[in-house]
Design a protein around this motif. Structure first.
Motif, mmCIF file in Angstrom:
data_model
loop_
_atom_site.group_PDB
_atom_site.id
_atom_site.type_symbol
_atom_site.label_atom_id
_atom_site.label_comp_id
_atom_site.label_asym_id
_atom_site.label_seq_id
_atom_site.Cartn_x
_atom_site.Cartn_y
_atom_site.Cartn_z
ATOM 1 N N PHE A 183 0.844 -1.203 0.000
ATOM 2 C CA PHE A 183 0.000 0.000 0.000
ATOM 3 C C PHE A 183 0.876 1.248 0.000
ATOM 4 C CE2 PHE A 183 -2.834 3.082 2.326
ATOM 5 C CZ PHE A 183 -3.773 3.189 1.326
ATOM 6 N N ALA A 219 1.259 7.007 -6.374
ATOM 7 C CA ALA A 219 0.104 7.899 -6.516
ATOM 8 C C ALA A 219 0.489 9.342 -6.226
ATOM 9 C CB ALA A 219 -1.021 7.459 -5.581
ATOM 10 N N ARG A 271 0.106 12.523 -8.798
ATOM 11 C CA ARG A 271 -0.602 13.778 -8.499
ATOM 12 C C ARG A 271 0.360 14.963 -8.576
ATOM 13 N NH1 ARG A 271 -5.226 13.910 -10.286
ATOM 14 N NH2 ARG A 271 -4.526 16.052 -10.355
ATOM 15 N N HIS A 283 1.492 1.860 -10.106
ATOM 16 C CA HIS A 283 0.467 2.180 -9.113
ATOM 17 C C HIS A 283 -0.723 1.225 -9.264
ATOM 18 C CE1 HIS A 283 -2.333 4.589 -6.742
ATOM 19 N NE2 HIS A 283 -3.125 4.719 -7.790
ATOM 20 N N MET A 340 -1.502 -1.691 -6.539
ATOM 21 C CA MET A 340 -2.707 -1.458 -5.749
ATOM 22 C C MET A 340 -3.765 -2.530 -5.996
ATOM 23 S SD MET A 340 -2.467 0.972 -3.647
ATOM 24 C CE MET A 340 -2.046 2.652 -3.223
ATOM 25 N N VAL A 341 -3.973 -2.904 -7.235
ATOM 26 C CA VAL A 341 -5.033 -3.873 -7.508
ATOM 27 C C VAL A 341 -4.654 -5.261 -6.997
ATOM 28 C CG1 VAL A 341 -6.254 -5.143 -9.305
ATOM 29 C CG2 VAL A 341 -6.090 -2.670 -9.433
ATOM 30 N N LEU A 387 -5.559 -4.235 -3.053
ATOM 31 C CA LEU A 387 -7.022 -4.267 -2.971
ATOM 32 C C LEU A 387 -7.600 -5.673 -2.976
ATOM 33 C CD1 LEU A 387 -7.952 -1.354 -5.375
ATOM 34 C CD2 LEU A 387 -8.348 -1.436 -2.941
ATOM 35 N N TRP A 424 -2.490 -1.063 -15.835
ATOM 36 C CA TRP A 424 -2.719 -2.369 -15.200
ATOM 37 C C TRP A 424 -3.633 -3.233 -16.040
ATOM 38 C CZ3 TRP A 424 -7.373 -4.390 -13.091
ATOM 39 C CH2 TRP A 424 -8.468 -3.529 -13.152
ATOM 40 N N TYR A 447 -11.392 11.260 -16.683
ATOM 41 C CA TYR A 447 -11.202 11.288 -15.249
ATOM 42 C C TYR A 447 -12.470 10.964 -14.478
ATOM 43 C CZ TYR A 447 -6.395 11.914 -14.447
ATOM 44 O OH TYR A 447 -5.069 11.628 -14.342
ATOM 45 N N PHE A 503 -13.982 4.855 -9.943
ATOM 46 C CA PHE A 503 -13.450 3.636 -9.321
ATOM 47 C C PHE A 503 -12.641 3.920 -8.067
ATOM 48 C CE2 PHE A 503 -9.096 3.659 -10.551
ATOM 49 C CZ PHE A 503 -8.950 3.827 -11.915
ATOM 50 N N HIS A 504 -12.105 5.129 -7.953
ATOM 51 C CA HIS A 504 -11.452 5.428 -6.673
ATOM 52 C C HIS A 504 -12.484 5.584 -5.553
ATOM 53 C CE1 HIS A 504 -7.715 6.037 -8.939
ATOM 54 N NE2 HIS A 504 -7.108 5.876 -7.785
ATOM 55 N N VAL A 520 -11.200 2.797 -3.431
ATOM 56 C CA VAL A 520 -10.335 3.397 -2.423
ATOM 57 C C VAL A 520 -11.174 4.023 -1.320
ATOM 58 C CG1 VAL A 520 -8.461 4.990 -2.014
ATOM 59 C CG2 VAL A 520 -8.597 3.770 -4.170
ATOM 60 N N ARG A 561 -8.046 10.161 -19.248
ATOM 61 C CA ARG A 561 -7.188 9.571 -18.221
ATOM 62 C C ARG A 561 -5.862 9.160 -18.854
ATOM 63 N NH1 ARG A 561 -9.676 3.542 -17.347
ATOM 64 N NH2 ARG A 561 -8.081 3.423 -15.742
ATOM 65 N N ARG A 562 -4.895 8.916 -18.002
ATOM 66 C CA ARG A 562 -3.576 8.446 -18.416
ATOM 67 C C ARG A 562 -2.847 9.442 -19.321
ATOM 68 N NH1 ARG A 562 -5.180 2.098 -19.435
ATOM 69 N NH2 ARG A 562 -5.244 1.575 -17.252
HETATM 70 C C1 HEM Z 1 -3.539 9.343 -2.353
HETATM 71 C C2 HEM Z 1 -4.312 8.556 -2.991
HETATM 72 C C3 HEM Z 1 -4.325 8.337 -4.498
HETATM 73 C C4 HEM Z 1 -4.092 9.170 -5.532
HETATM 74 C C5 HEM Z 1 -3.745 10.628 -5.441
HETATM 75 C C6 HEM Z 1 -4.250 8.435 -6.745
HETATM 76 C C7 HEM Z 1 -4.072 8.928 -8.011
HETATM 77 C C8 HEM Z 1 -4.193 8.224 -9.162
HETATM 78 C C9 HEM Z 1 -3.941 8.715 -10.472
HETATM 79 C C10 HEM Z 1 -3.507 10.131 -10.801
HETATM 80 C C11 HEM Z 1 -4.154 7.715 -11.347
HETATM 81 C C12 HEM Z 1 -3.959 7.757 -12.840
HETATM 82 C C13 HEM Z 1 -5.228 7.990 -13.490
HETATM 83 C C14 HEM Z 1 -5.098 7.909 -14.965
HETATM 84 O O1 HEM Z 1 -4.301 8.654 -15.536
HETATM 85 O O2 HEM Z 1 -5.831 7.123 -15.536
HETATM 86 C C15 HEM Z 1 -4.567 6.602 -10.581
HETATM 87 C C16 HEM Z 1 -4.922 5.399 -11.111
HETATM 88 C C17 HEM Z 1 -5.279 4.316 -10.347
HETATM 89 N N1 HEM Z 1 -5.334 4.260 -8.977
HETATM 90 FE FE1 HEM Z 1 -4.956 5.701 -7.712
HETATM 91 N N2 HEM Z 1 -4.567 7.178 -6.417
HETATM 92 C C18 HEM Z 1 -4.612 7.100 -5.057
HETATM 93 C C19 HEM Z 1 -4.876 6.045 -4.298
HETATM 94 C C20 HEM Z 1 -5.153 4.849 -4.818
HETATM 95 C C21 HEM Z 1 -5.340 3.728 -4.019
HETATM 96 C C22 HEM Z 1 -5.230 3.722 -2.500
HETATM 97 C C23 HEM Z 1 -5.638 2.724 -4.857
HETATM 98 C C24 HEM Z 1 -5.926 1.326 -4.520
HETATM 99 C C25 HEM Z 1 -5.962 0.891 -3.298
HETATM 100 C C26 HEM Z 1 -5.626 3.223 -6.193
HETATM 101 C C27 HEM Z 1 -5.885 2.507 -7.336
HETATM 102 C C28 HEM Z 1 -5.712 2.990 -8.605
HETATM 103 C C29 HEM Z 1 -5.904 2.236 -9.784
HETATM 104 C C30 HEM Z 1 -6.336 0.788 -9.843
HETATM 105 C C31 HEM Z 1 -5.621 3.062 -10.868
HETATM 106 C C32 HEM Z 1 -5.715 2.716 -12.332
HETATM 107 C C33 HEM Z 1 -4.373 2.586 -12.866
HETATM 108 C C34 HEM Z 1 -4.459 2.685 -14.325
HETATM 109 O O3 HEM Z 1 -5.187 3.554 -14.803
HETATM 110 O O4 HEM Z 1 -3.786 1.892 -14.967
HETATM 111 N N3 HEM Z 1 -5.312 4.540 -6.133
HETATM 112 N N4 HEM Z 1 -4.569 6.920 -9.245
#
Ligand code: HEM
Ligand SMILES: [Cu+2]
Lengths: 532, 315
Positions: A36, A43, A47, A70, A74-75, A79, A134, A376, A382-383, A387, A443-444
């Protein structure tokens, strides 16, 4: 008194070769926390990058690798396993009134598989990572990516066996090891939800394993399953992948439902409202979750008719989730509500999960999805579910059972403060993303048009608050191990067999096999039982 | 705010608006009740609790039914609009799009080519015929509320009708590698006269511009298609028995398996690249595959040529 499981042997060996489900849960707790943290650092960097429209990291490749790492970590390494392998491992035998899980050595083996997978994935990240996200969509992953795709996929493949073993172990334990008198309808909802989760794990994970194997073969030998230039189908991968990954969303969220269904009655001193509906809703979700994978592909080139069918089924799977929310709220009605940290986290779960669920209706509505998907909006959606919902539930459970697990009370004030900071930080981080998504930000993206900058800035500021919220428990929980008050057997005046044995429990759990004589959640109808 | 630049974008916004309203109502209910109960029934409060009712099934069934009804309504709304967004009107103007790491290549029927830009007239249905040269991309114009994956090896189409002139973001929204975030461009909607003007002076990157169909005809000769299908696609160009291509586009083709397929972009594409897949009834499977010999843009020109062989030329 017999020694507690914690004091029953101190050598490293007594931990690394243990077959005690409680010690294995602790091993998992350590590993999960590490993953985590790693996923969280990624993450934070994501950001950070998005504060400026030009991208502060300066490199799209690094950004792509970060969100891939990430997502993967995370997944699959947080999770999916989190609640089952930590709280589930620790509590299933205790709540069943059993001495251990059905297959203690298989349980230890699952942990080793999990660690081998985890270390492999970290190694893949260190030597260069992957840049595929992912979701590993082909043919980007099979023909064009320069990353260490095969290694990452092998890591997930291995961890999948850990999931399957855990799921089997849970299913058999719940069938065979219930204490005398514990009929199916006297079983706490937490056990029901882990049962439903395990069924999905056992049925869906092999599909993932097979898909990843095909992916690896395609990449190495170019066998032509997914590559259209030799007759393959690029969409086949998506069908297979989501056939696992959609049910997997429920692997992540169902255990959270279970945790909250224990905590809300305990802190309302009231029976869970509509116990049987909550139970059957879990089963219904497990079944229907296998029929909705196509809703990830409404704009991906699936036929009109499949889109219609998948949209309808997606609404069907939302019904049982809605039932649960109403039942939790109904449980609070006429209760004697106490606001200790587990309850605050649980209420946070209900609030954030409801937001996530409602925005799921947007993406299930076909024409709205066309606009919102891949933006977004989906990231926020999904967050909120995974999350906001799942991590809040995990924290709720961790606080609720912390006294049982460690024999120590955590500092209540800090616990409440962290719960509130997480709730606020979470909304500040992810709510702006719904708007960004509606405005069209994909996204991305490592860099983006400048008009999206203010909302991204807000979101990044929220992430800083959220980070503080997540770090606090790390601090005060460790603090409590050394300085916390000793916990009584049942600090919350909760029902359930796990509270009938000392905190921390002795190695064999119960001095004598307990007998169950009534349904769960029989809270006395009396004036407030105040916890001091 | 994001502009509503097409007729359907207004309707999509109504749908989203309805979803927002429904969500706000449910959120208010859930958060409201939680807050109310937190306040009223906190452990120290003296509120009258009464005896908790154990018969909850009436409630359960009532709210389950209400939820299902509401969800079904939303499903119908979203689905109805989606079906309309799926089916292009027959008179739509077709423009060709090829995605490639990390640019959008656009070609108009008149042969005008552009990169990372798409000019189009307002007030007229436009259909994009899209394919990819490498990985999956996704053509997305938020101001039009449209988005569709662009896959290698097949044609995907979307259609829309722009209503107000302006310049709008074009994004690739499917992760397609390192340059994903830079695979952007602009869509310029113009009044019909402006568009005509743009077409006549528009970009022609490779020397003299010819219409796509004309370029397709040149290819048709050069690749040797005419050897079997006849110089004008009228059939039986030589010793070999090959079907006539005149009037083929849009017709129903009977296959040797007995099945009947509609001759559309996909059918023509597959017939050129995988001629063994669908054999026309009464012919031998002797046509060679042109896979690897023609790139996506050449394919589109060939298809444009085949489309231009209208039935009117039939004797
Ligand atoms: C401080 C907390 C978090 C922040 C600021 C954050 C931020 C982000 C960002 C910026 C993305 C990329 C989005 C994109 O460009 O598509 C992302 C994707 C993702 N986040 Fe987080 N996240 C946080 C916490 C978490 C946590 C705790 C989990 C799981 C427990 C999580 C799971 C995911 C997943 C599964 C993706 C998709 C990755 C992908 O698009 O390939 N995130 N997150
Ligand atoms: Cu792209």
């Amino acid at each position: 008194m017999r020694p507690s499981y914690l004091t029953d042997g101190f050598s490293l060996r007594s931990w690394l070769l243990t077959t005690d489900h409680k010690r294995i849960a602790i091993l998992y707790l350590g590993s999960i926390t590490l993953f985590f943290f790693i996923g969280g650092v990624a993450a934070a960097l994501l950001r950070y990058n998005l504060i400026s429209s030009r991208g502060l990291l300066g490199s799209a490749e690094i950004y792509n690798k970060l969100f891939s790492m990430h997502g993967v970590v995370m997944v699959w390494f947080f999770l999916v396993p989190a609640v089952p392998v930590t709280l589930g491992n620790f509590l299933i035998p205790l709540m069943l009134g059993a001495r251990d899980l059905a297959f203690p050595r298989l349980n230890l083996l699952s942990w080793y598989l999990f660690m081998i997978g985890g270390i492999t994935v970290l190694y893949a990240m260190i030597i260069g990572g992957v840049d595929t996200g992912w979701t590993f969509y082909t043919p980007l992953t099979t023909l064009y990516s320069n990353g260490h795709v095969v290694l990452a996929v092998v890591a997930i493949f291995i961890s999948g066996f850990s999931s399957i073993a855990t799921g089997l172990n849970f299913i058999v334990s719940i069938h065979k090891l219930r204490a005398p008198g514990m009929s199916w309808h006297r079983m706490p909802v937490f056990l029901w939800s882990l049962y439903a989760t395990s069924v999905i794990m056992v049925l869906a994970t092999p599909v993932l394993a097979m898909t990843l194997l095909l992916l690896a073969f395609e990449r190495i030998f170019h066998i032509g399953v997914f590559d259209p230039s030799v007759g393959g189908d690029p969409l086949l991968f998506q069908h297979l992948f989501w056939f696992y990954s959609h049910p997997a969303v429920y692997i992540m969220i169902l255990p959270g439902f279970g945790v909250v269904s224990e905590i809300i009655p305990a802190f309302s001193s009231k029976e869970l409202f509509g116990y049987k509906f909550v139970v059957w809703a879990s089963i219904a979700i497990a079944v229907i979750s296998f029929l909705v994978w196509g809703h990830h592909m409404f704009v991906a080139g699936e036929s009109l008719y499949s889109a219609l069918v998948f949209s309808l089924l997606s609404y069907a799977v939302a019904v049982p989730s809605a039932i649960k929310v109403f039942n939790w709220v109904g449980t609070m009605h006429n209760g004697y509500i106490r606001f200790d940290a587990p309850m605050l986290y649980a209420i946070g779960f209900v609030g954030l999960f409801t937001m996530g669920g409602l925005t799921g209706l947007f993406v299930a509505a076909l024409a709205a999805d066309v606009h919102l998907t891949q933006t977004y909006f989906v990231v926020a959606h999904f967050h909120y579910v995974m999350v906001g919902g799942m991590v809040s539930a995990y924290f709720a459970g961790l606080h609720f059972w912390w006294p049982k697990i460690t024999g120590k009370m955590y500092p209540e004030m800090w616990g409440r403060a962290a719960a509130i900071i997480i709730f606020a930080g979470f909304n500040l981080t992810f709510f702006p993303q719904f708007i960004l998504g509606y405005l069209g930000m994909p996204r991305r993206y490592a860099s983006y048009p400048v008009e999206y900058e203010p909302l991204n800035l807000l979101s990044s500021a929220g992430a800083a608050v959220l980070a503080v919220g997540y770090l606090l428990p790390l601090g005060y929980l460790i603090w409590s191990l050394m300085y916390g008050k000793d916990a009584p057997a049942n600090p919350w005046h909760a029902t359930g067999l796990e509270w009938k044995t000392p905190s921390p429990p002795p190695t064999e759990n119960f001095p004598a096999t307990p007998v169950v004589t009534e349904p769960p959640y029989q809270y006395p109808l009396k004036e407030a039982v105040s916890h001091e | 705010m994001i502009p509503q630049a097409t007729k359907d974008s207004v309707e999509v916004d109504y749908l989203i608006g309805a979803l927002v309203l429904a969500s706000v109502a449910i959120l208010a209910l859930v958060y409201g009740l939680i807050l109310l109960y937190m306040f009223r029934y906190h452990a120290g409060s003296k509120a009258e609790r009464g005896r908790p009712s154990r018969k909850s099934w009436r409630f359960e069934i009532a709210w389950t039914a209400a939820t299902m009804a509401a969800f079904f309504g939303l499903f119908l709304w979203g689905a109805d609009l989606y079906v309309r967004l799926f089916q292009a009107p027959a008179n739509a103007l077709q423009i060709y799009v090829v995605g490639k790491q990390w640019i959008w290549k656009v070609e108009h029927p008149g042969g005008q080519k552009e990169i990372n830009a798409l000019h189009l007239p307002i007030g007229r249905p436009i259909q994009l015929v899209m394919t990819s040269q490498d990985v999956i991309h996704d053509f997305s114009v938020p101001a039009f509320r449209i988005k569709r994956d662009v896959l290698p090896g097949r044609y995907e189409t979307i259609w829309f009708e722009a209503q107000r002139p302006g310049s709008y973001h074009l994004f690739c929204t499917q992760l397609c590698g390192a340059g994903h975030a830079t695979m952007t461009g602009e869509v310029v909607a113009m009044s019909a006269p402006d568009f005509e003007k743009w077409l006549s002076q528009g970009p022609a990157p490779t020397g003299a511009r010819e219409s796509m169909a004309a370029e397709g005809q040149v290819l048709f000769m050069r690749l040797g298609c005419s050897g079997c299908h006849g110089a004008k696609g009228e059939g039986s160009g030589g010793a070999v028995k090959a079907p006539a291509l005149v009037g083929l586009y849009g017709s129903q083709v009977k296959l040797s398996t007995g099945a009947v397929v509609k001759s559309d972009d996909r059918y023509l594409r597959d017939s050129i690249l995988q001629p063994d897949k669908e054999i026309v009834a009464g012919y031998e499977p002797i046509m060679p595959s042109f896979s690897g010999q023609v790139d996506e843009e050449q394919l589109m020109r060939l298809i444009a040529y085949l489309k231009s062989l209208k039935a009117k030329e039939k004797p």
